[in-house]
Design a protein around this motif. Structure first.
Motif, PDB file in Angstrom:
ATOM      1  N   ILE A   1      30.882  18.608  39.422  1.00 32.17           N
ATOM      2  CA  ILE A   1      31.558  19.275  38.505  1.00 32.17           C
ATOM      3  C   ILE A   1      31.912  18.113  37.202  1.00 32.17           C
ATOM      4  CG2 ILE A   1      33.465  21.007  38.629  1.00 32.17           C
ATOM      5  CD1 ILE A   1      34.638  19.454  40.398  1.00 32.17           C
TER       6      ILE A   1
ATOM      7  N   TRP B   1      26.587  22.841  50.762  1.00 33.65           N
ATOM      8  CA  TRP B   1      25.716  23.234  49.769  1.00 33.65           C
ATOM      9  C   TRP B   1      24.464  22.948  50.230  1.00 33.65           C
ATOM     10  CZ3 TRP B   1      25.530  26.668  46.130  1.00 33.65           C
ATOM     11  CH2 TRP B   1      26.147  27.129  45.472  1.00 33.65           C
TER      12      TRP B   1
ATOM     13  N   ILE C   1      23.301  32.904  48.468  1.00 32.64           N
ATOM     14  CA  ILE C   1      24.269  32.626  49.561  1.00 32.64           C
ATOM     15  C   ILE C   1      24.665  34.156  50.041  1.00 32.64           C
ATOM     16  CG2 ILE C   1      26.035  31.201  50.476  1.00 32.64           C
ATOM     17  CD1 ILE C   1      26.519  30.156  47.799  1.00 32.64           C
TER      18      ILE C   1
ATOM     19  N   ILE D   1      25.605  41.949  52.649  1.00 29.58           N
ATOM     20  CA  ILE D   1      26.620  41.790  51.237  1.00 29.58           C
ATOM     21  C   ILE D   1      25.352  42.299  50.262  1.00 29.58           C
ATOM     22  CG2 ILE D   1      26.936  40.228  49.563  1.00 29.58           C
ATOM     23  CD1 ILE D   1      28.157  38.201  51.318  1.00 29.58           C
TER      24      ILE D   1
ATOM     25  N   SER E   1      25.874  45.841  50.212  1.00 29.40           N
ATOM     26  CA  SER E   1      26.731  46.443  49.562  1.00 29.40           C
ATOM     27  C   SER E   1      26.941  46.337  47.766  1.00 29.40           C
ATOM     28  CB  SER E   1      28.032  45.906  49.940  1.00 29.40           C
ATOM     29  OG  SER E   1      28.322  44.598  50.072  1.00 29.40           O
ATOM     30  N   TYR E   2      26.072  45.351  47.618  1.00 25.77           N
ATOM     31  CA  TYR E   2      25.751  45.233  46.255  1.00 25.77           C
ATOM     32  C   TYR E   2      24.855  46.084  45.506  1.00 25.77           C
ATOM     33  CZ  TYR E   2      28.321  41.121  44.792  1.00 25.77           C
ATOM     34  OH  TYR E   2      29.339  40.117  44.616  1.00 25.77           O
TER      35      TYR E   2
ATOM     36  N   HIS F   1      21.650  20.432  42.754  1.00 26.21           N
ATOM     37  CA  HIS F   1      22.756  20.674  41.716  1.00 26.21           C
ATOM     38  C   HIS F   1      22.444  20.160  40.446  1.00 26.21           C
ATOM     39  CE1 HIS F   1      25.158  23.742  43.104  1.00 26.21           C
ATOM     40  NE2 HIS F   1      25.139  22.866  44.307  1.00 26.21           N
TER      41      HIS F   1
ATOM     42  N   TYR G   1      32.020  34.210  42.978  1.00 25.85           N
ATOM     43  CA  TYR G   1      30.669  33.891  42.899  1.00 25.85           C
ATOM     44  C   TYR G   1      30.140  34.439  41.388  1.00 25.85           C
ATOM     45  CZ  TYR G   1      25.848  33.377  44.196  1.00 25.85           C
ATOM     46  OH  TYR G   1      24.637  33.151  44.403  1.00 25.85           O
ATOM     47  N   GLN G   2      30.225  35.096  40.881  1.00 24.48           N
ATOM     48  CA  GLN G   2      29.766  35.707  39.635  1.00 24.48           C
ATOM     49  C   GLN G   2      30.540  35.259  38.374  1.00 24.48           C
ATOM     50  OE1 GLN G   2      26.877  37.542  39.919  1.00 24.48           O
ATOM     51  NE2 GLN G   2      27.090  38.853  41.762  1.00 24.48           N
TER      52      GLN G   2
ATOM     53  N   PRO H   1      33.136  26.367  37.844  1.00 24.18           N
ATOM     54  CA  PRO H   1      32.037  25.280  38.358  1.00 24.18           C
ATOM     55  C   PRO H   1      30.875  25.770  39.223  1.00 24.18           C
ATOM     56  CG  PRO H   1      34.116  24.696  38.622  1.00 24.18           C
ATOM     57  CD  PRO H   1      34.221  25.744  37.785  1.00 24.18           C
ATOM     58  N   ARG H   2      29.891  25.732  39.153  1.00 26.99           N
ATOM     59  CA  ARG H   2      29.096  26.146  40.193  1.00 26.99           C
ATOM     60  C   ARG H   2      29.366  25.517  41.621  1.00 26.99           C
ATOM     61  NH1 ARG H   2      25.537  28.226  42.518  1.00 26.99           N
ATOM     62  NH2 ARG H   2      23.260  27.887  43.077  1.00 26.99           N
TER      63      ARG H   2
ATOM     64  N   TYR I   1      31.986  25.576  43.155  1.00 30.23           N
ATOM     65  CA  TYR I   1      32.940  26.286  43.720  1.00 30.23           C
ATOM     66  C   TYR I   1      32.503  27.834  43.903  1.00 30.23           C
ATOM     67  CZ  TYR I   1      36.509  22.604  43.007  1.00 30.23           C
ATOM     68  OH  TYR I   1      37.113  21.513  43.030  1.00 30.23           O
ATOM     69  N   ARG I   2      31.527  27.864  43.642  1.00 35.18           N
ATOM     70  CA  ARG I   2      30.871  29.377  43.788  1.00 35.18           C
ATOM     71  C   ARG I   2      30.584  29.888  44.946  1.00 35.18           C
ATOM     72  NH1 ARG I   2      28.628  29.747  37.422  1.00 35.18           N
ATOM     73  NH2 ARG I   2      27.619  31.827  38.330  1.00 35.18           N
ATOM     74  N   PHE I   3      31.268  30.184  46.099  1.00 31.90           N
ATOM     75  CA  PHE I   3      30.655  30.881  47.004  1.00 31.90           C
ATOM     76  C   PHE I   3      31.360  32.215  46.785  1.00 31.90           C
ATOM     77  CE2 PHE I   3      29.828  26.634  48.501  1.00 31.90           C
ATOM     78  CZ  PHE I   3      28.979  26.638  49.104  1.00 31.90           C
ATOM     79  N   HIS I   4      30.818  33.153  47.851  1.00 32.04           N
ATOM     80  CA  HIS I   4      31.493  34.553  48.006  1.00 32.04           C
ATOM     81  C   HIS I   4      32.651  34.381  48.398  1.00 32.04           C
ATOM     82  CE1 HIS I   4      27.646  36.196  46.933  1.00 32.04           C
ATOM     83  NE2 HIS I   4      27.051  35.400  47.836  1.00 32.04           N
TER      84      HIS I   4
ATOM     85  N   LYS J   1      31.492  43.143  37.279  1.00 34.28           N
ATOM     86  CA  LYS J   1      30.911  42.631  38.125  1.00 34.28           C
ATOM     87  C   LYS J   1      32.031  41.671  39.066  1.00 34.28           C
ATOM     88  CE  LYS J   1      26.266  41.564  39.047  1.00 34.28           C
ATOM     89  NZ  LYS J   1      24.867  41.244  38.341  1.00 34.28           N
TER      90      LYS J   1
ATOM     91  N   PHE K   1      34.274  43.930  41.181  1.00 33.15           N
ATOM     92  CA  PHE K   1      33.779  44.756  42.225  1.00 33.15           C
ATOM     93  C   PHE K   1      32.721  43.861  42.714  1.00 33.15           C
ATOM     94  CE2 PHE K   1      35.686  47.893  39.502  1.00 33.15           C
ATOM     95  CZ  PHE K   1      36.118  48.968  40.552  1.00 33.15           C
ATOM     96  N   ALA K   2      33.232  42.644  43.107  1.00 31.39           N
ATOM     97  CA  ALA K   2      32.198  41.770  44.125  1.00 31.39           C
ATOM     98  C   ALA K   2      32.313  42.079  45.348  1.00 31.39           C
ATOM     99  CB  ALA K   2      32.888  40.230  43.988  1.00 31.39           C
ATOM    100  N   LYS K   3      31.135  41.959  46.150  1.00 29.85           N
ATOM    101  CA  LYS K   3      31.263  42.443  47.595  1.00 29.85           C
ATOM    102  C   LYS K   3      31.265  40.982  48.582  1.00 29.85           C
ATOM    103  CE  LYS K   3      30.985  46.895  46.174  1.00 29.85           C
ATOM    104  NZ  LYS K   3      29.903  46.726  45.089  1.00 29.85           N
TER     105      LYS K   3
END
Lengths: 143, 333
Positions: free
Chosen positions: A14, A50, A80, A85, A88-89, A141, B110-111, B116-117, B119-122, B158, B161-163
């Protein structure tokens, strides 16, 4: 935690783009909120997560090169996701998604199905079927 | 069109959204106050709910509970909605914005483009407030971000309506009616009692103080049962839940200490200061746990001994938290 003990370890991804609010004691023993740049144990935990993601993606990449798995499997891991998942998307059944992860079945997919997958994975259908593109994805990253 | 809404940062997203929404309607409560009244403090370790394929460990209550409890305890009437149809969800939002009502909502991270990248988990339990629409872009107050952000129609749709685990299904909520007067003191008492009750008496070993002990017992077995690598990943996941964005440090323990300190003043109960100090000590111990854990999953040198040591630390923490809540459960006005 005292206010001068609030960690300011810069996280490697970050780089100060975001700071966490932390609660700590000031010199009179009163709680106040302050901003933290990040903390080493936490950064390492995120880093490890990661690393594991990239390790799995790399394994899939080799399987795709060998022609066993499809590019869909690669992008699924990269995002990921897992078959449920992704199912469902896209609204495609999970057992079908599992099937499409194999090159054999992936090759016969109709354009509209490819579009659905591509939409969920934030790429275009053309990019999804382009097996050469997979080689160019850097598993690291950005700084 | 933009509603005159003040964006403030907070440690935790739901506290932040709740606090910002209440402020909009003229009720000023600090973040620790919101967290305490909403009984946000909790512990659970649930092996059957998976996140990234591993058991979920959580240091707070279910998403949405804090907002629900705070508003109920202050006598505020709220409306909440959940949608099947994505277009309807967006249309409803537009309608509320047209009426000048800021809307809180649950989104997946995630979306989320401005996040910041790293932290982007589902992860699907993030809260934001939408308080305006300028052209095609929605104006968003995300308590985790220092500035106001914007999202396009498609981006917002998006994330709503994340999954994945616990999909947000377009959930949104807003304040419908504010009473003439709010009784903060009685709300505080209710909040503290509920937390004490949940921490001490839930008869399932996965929750509350027993949950911490449950995690300790399972952690001891991780290296033998899962192997070195998977054990390390599981441990790292616990640390992320403890420290990753939005806990204010040490899995909300410091926020709660701040809350107890504020209560000591508001309720004129000096003994709460003592408990606040003890809670700070507990938070510090959670941090020591995190440091040791990080060393353990990074080097993986001592193997079983470090896991035993970590489990012992958890047992000790559990005992200390139990003592605090045994005292807190007797609180009265």
């Amino acid at each position: 935690m005292k206010i001068d003990e609030v960690p300011q370890d810069e996280a490697y991804m970050i780089k100060g783009k975001i700071r966490d609010v932390c609660y700590a004691l000031d010199k009179d023993g009163h709680y106040t909120s302050t901003l933290s740049m990040g903390w080493k144990p936490k950064n390492e935990a995120i880093g490890l997560a990661w690393e594991e993601v990239y390790h799995r993606v790399e394994e899939v990449r080799q399987q795709v090169q060998a022609g066993r798995l499809s590019p869909l499997a690669f992008y699924m891991e990269l995002n990921i996701m897992n078959p449920s998942i992704l199912a469902s998307y896209t609204g495609i059944h999970r057992w079908k998604v599992r099937r499409h992860l194999k090159m054999k079945y992936f090759l016969n997919l109709k354009q509209e199905v490819l579009e659905k997958y591509a939409g969920a994975l934030n790429i275009t259908a053309a990019e999804l079927v382009d097996t050469k593109r997979i080689q160019t994805v850097v598993l690291k990253h950005e700084d | 069109m933009k509603i005159d809404f003040q964006h403030n940062v907070a440690a935790h997203c739901e506290n932040g959204v709740t606090s910002n929404l209440l402020k909009f309607y003229g009720i000023n409560l600090s973040e620790p106050m919101i967290f305490g009244i909403g009984s946000g403090y909790f512990f659970s370790h649930m092996p059957f709910i998976k996140l990234n394929g591993m058991a979920v460990t959580s240091f707070r209550v279910w998403p949405g509970m804090i907002f629900k409890r705070v508003t109920r305890r202050l006598g505020i009437r709220v409306k909440r909605k959940k949608f099947r149809n994505q277009e309807n969800a967006m249309r409803e939002l537009d309608k509320m914005l047209d009426k000048g009502i800021p809307v809180g909502m649950l989104v997946g991270v995630y979306q989320l483009p401005y996040f910041p990248r790293e932290y982007r988990f589902h992860f699907n339990a993030h809260n934001i407030t939408v308080f305006g629409k300028e052209g095609d872009r929605y104006v968003v107050s995300d308590p985790v971000m220092e500035n106001v952000e914007t999202l396009s129609y498609d981006e917002l749709k998006k994330v709503r309506f994340a999954k994945g685990t616990y999909p947000p299904s377009g959930r949104m909520y807003y304040i419908a009616e504010i009473p003439a007067e709010v009784n903060v003191k009685s709300a505080i008492i209710k909040g503290i009692r509920k937390t004490a009750k949940d921490m001490l008496t839930i008869p399932v070993p996965m929750f509350g103080i027993d949950g911490i002990r449950f995690l300790a017992r399972r952690m001891r077995k991780w290296p033998a049962k899962l192997g070195e690598k998977s054990a390390a990943l599981n441990l790292a996941q616990v640390i992320r839940m403890l420290e990753e964005i939005g806990t204010g440090g040490a899995g909300f323990r410091f926020i709660y200490a701040a809350f107890l300190q504020e209560c000591a003043e508001v309720l004129q109960k000096p003994w709460l200061n003592e408990l606040s100090r003890e809670m700070t000590g507990i938070g510090d111990q959670w941090r020591e746990f995190a440091i040791l854990a990080a060393r353990c999953f990074k080097n993986r040198d001592k193997g079983q001994t470090s896991y035993d040591q970590l489990a012992d630390m958890l047992m000790n923490i559990a005992q200390r938290e139990e003592k605090v809540f045994l005292q807190l459960q007797t609180i009265d006005l």
